[in-house]
Design a protein around this motif. Structure first.
Motif, PDB file in Angstrom:
ATOM      1  N   ALA A 120     -28.131  31.010 -42.291  1.00 38.13           N
ATOM      2  CA  ALA A 120     -28.653  31.174 -43.643  1.00 38.13           C
ATOM      3  C   ALA A 120     -27.621  30.665 -44.636  1.00 38.13           C
ATOM      4  O   ALA A 120     -26.446  31.017 -44.556  1.00 38.13           O
ATOM      5  CB  ALA A 120     -28.971  32.641 -43.916  1.00 38.13           C
ATOM      6  N   LYS A 137     -32.532  28.494 -46.455  1.00 43.85           N
ATOM      7  CA  LYS A 137     -32.105  28.803 -47.814  1.00 43.85           C
ATOM      8  C   LYS A 137     -33.281  29.355 -48.615  1.00 43.85           C
ATOM      9  O   LYS A 137     -34.436  29.224 -48.229  1.00 43.85           O
ATOM     10  CB  LYS A 137     -31.518  27.574 -48.503  1.00 43.85           C
ATOM     11  N   CYS A 139     -34.041  32.393 -48.980  1.00 47.87           N
ATOM     12  CA  CYS A 139     -34.708  33.483 -48.284  1.00 47.87           C
ATOM     13  C   CYS A 139     -34.077  34.793 -48.703  1.00 47.87           C
ATOM     14  O   CYS A 139     -33.057  34.828 -49.386  1.00 47.87           O
ATOM     15  CB  CYS A 139     -34.614  33.308 -46.771  1.00 47.87           C
ATOM     16  N   SER A 155     -24.540  33.357 -38.025  1.00 44.00           N
ATOM     17  CA  SER A 155     -25.729  33.287 -38.863  1.00 44.00           C
ATOM     18  C   SER A 155     -26.317  34.674 -39.004  1.00 44.00           C
ATOM     19  O   SER A 155     -27.309  35.012 -38.398  1.00 44.00           O
ATOM     20  CB  SER A 155     -26.745  32.336 -38.244  1.00 44.00           C
ATOM     21  N   VAL A 159     -27.800  35.999 -47.042  1.00 42.50           N
ATOM     22  CA  VAL A 159     -28.037  35.031 -48.110  1.00 42.50           C
ATOM     23  C   VAL A 159     -26.969  35.253 -49.166  1.00 42.50           C
ATOM     24  O   VAL A 159     -26.158  36.157 -49.083  1.00 42.50           O
ATOM     25  CB  VAL A 159     -29.444  35.196 -48.725  1.00 42.50           C
ATOM     26  N   ALA A 177     -38.830  31.045 -46.270  1.00 46.80           N
ATOM     27  CA  ALA A 177     -37.530  30.423 -46.489  1.00 46.80           C
ATOM     28  C   ALA A 177     -37.701  28.925 -46.320  1.00 46.80           C
ATOM     29  O   ALA A 177     -38.641  28.463 -45.670  1.00 46.80           O
ATOM     30  CB  ALA A 177     -36.498  30.964 -45.502  1.00 46.80           C
TER      31      ALA A 177
END
Length: 358
Positions: A120, A137, A139, A155, A159, A177
């Protein structure tokens, strides 16, 4: 409803143990930071058992399995300390890529020929051997970055701070997203030497995707991996206290040592059904699935961390040495505890869900 594994899932677990128990995984893990050849051979052997294609749809050459099947596999991966971006490639990427223009990669992922990683925004990602790297992105998800230098987050379904508040939606809701091809940047050091982390930045946009389940599958797989690592640390500790002697007796006969190991056993036994329940709720698309995943992540992380601390205590000085295989699991637990959402983030999500349901 039968709350337990099926005979087929037990057989799958045993098959993974048979393979990994004779594969010399500790040496593969030690070599991973500098040489991926032995690790990729092991990846291919696991692909032949269906691990890489568990969540790949059948129409793309995968198994089309359930989240419960996923936890069976990842518990054994954690138990044996298998290196590589398994969460990103086997748990998250299949759900994210299905239905996108890049879904043509799925058959090769299922066969073990290709690896893909998903992160992310700009978080560090275990992407060093991935054929394709993706970024999610715009999200909404767990949004607190890891402590500087912890090396624990890849990951992590994270965000940019404040993204959740700006979107004005509940924590456990990720409506969509933007999936992008990602550009791999600078390398980050991880506390776990079997993980090579890299910054990623979003590049060419591919499609809008439903990221909610994919991110929760990542946290679920991480929980199962933590559970497996905790079980391995407990087994190794029990074996060691039967051999190490003090005052002419195995230290495992002392009541204090028994209590330490019993506490770990209890913690792991409480975490295991939470991990299984989270998988069942995700499979059923239950409204409380996100909360169940967070509960599993917290319990599995706490239990595995207790197992690692106890393992260090009962092993004594040898437990602190990098040459001793125990360190592989201790450092992996330290990294995974804060990966795919820190304990604080998941506790906050549980609290918000409980408050919202009152």
């Amino acid at each position: 409803m039968r709350f337990g594994r099926t005979p087929e899932q037990h057989a799958f677990s045993e098959a993974l143990d048979d393979l990994l128990g004779t594969a010399g995984v500790p040496s593969v893990a030690r070599a991973w930071a500098a040489d991926h050849s032995s690790g990729l051979k092991l990846w291919q052997r696991l692909a032949e058992l269906g691990v890489t294609g568990l969540l790949v749809p059948e129409e793309h050459g995968g198994v089309g399995a359930t989240p419960v099947d996923l936890t069976v596999a990842f518990e054994r991966l954690g138990y044996h300390g298998v290196p590589g971006p398994w969460i990103e490639s086997a748990a998250v990427a299949p759900r994210v890529l299905a239905g996108t223009p890049d879904s043509d990669l799925l058959p090769r992922m299922a066969s073990g020929e290709a690896l893909a990683s998903v992160a992310a925004t700009t978080r560090a990602l275990d992407a060093d051997v991935a054929e394709r790297t993706y970024a999610l992105k715009n999200c909404v998800g767990l949004d607190t970055p890891p402590p500087s230098g912890s090396g624990g987050s890849t990951s992590d379904a994270l965000v940019e701070p404040g993204e959740r508040q700006r979107a004005g939606v509940e924590t456990n809701t990720v409506p969509s997203a933007t999936l992008c091809h990602a550009v791999v940047g600078a390398e980050r050091k991880s506390v776990d030497p079997t993980r090579r982390l890299f910054d990623v930045t979003p590049g060419e946009e591919i499609a809008m995707v439903d990221a909610a389940t994919a991110l929760d599958l990542g946290a679920l797989a991480c929980s199962a991996q933590l559970l497996g690592a905790g079980l391995r640390l407990l087994d190794d500790s029990v074996a060691y206290v039967k051999q190490r002697t003090q005052f002419g007796r195995p230290i495992g006969e002392f009541q204090a040592v028994k209590h330490l190991l019993a506490d770990v056993r209890v913690a792991l036994d409480f975490a295991a059904p939470l991990v299984h329940n989270a998988a069942v709720e995700l499979d059923a698309e239950a409204p409380t699935a996100a909360r169940a995943v967070s509960a599993a992540k917290v319990a599995a992380g706490d239990a595995a961390y207790l197992a690692s601390r106890t393992a260090l205590q009962v092993h004594g000085a040898i437990g602190y040495t990098r040459e001793f295989d125990l360190s592989l699991w201790i450092l992996k637990v330290r990294a995974l505890v804060s990966a795919w959402g820190t304990p604080a983030e998941h506790r906050a999500r549980i609290l918000e869900s409980l408050v919202a349901s009152r």
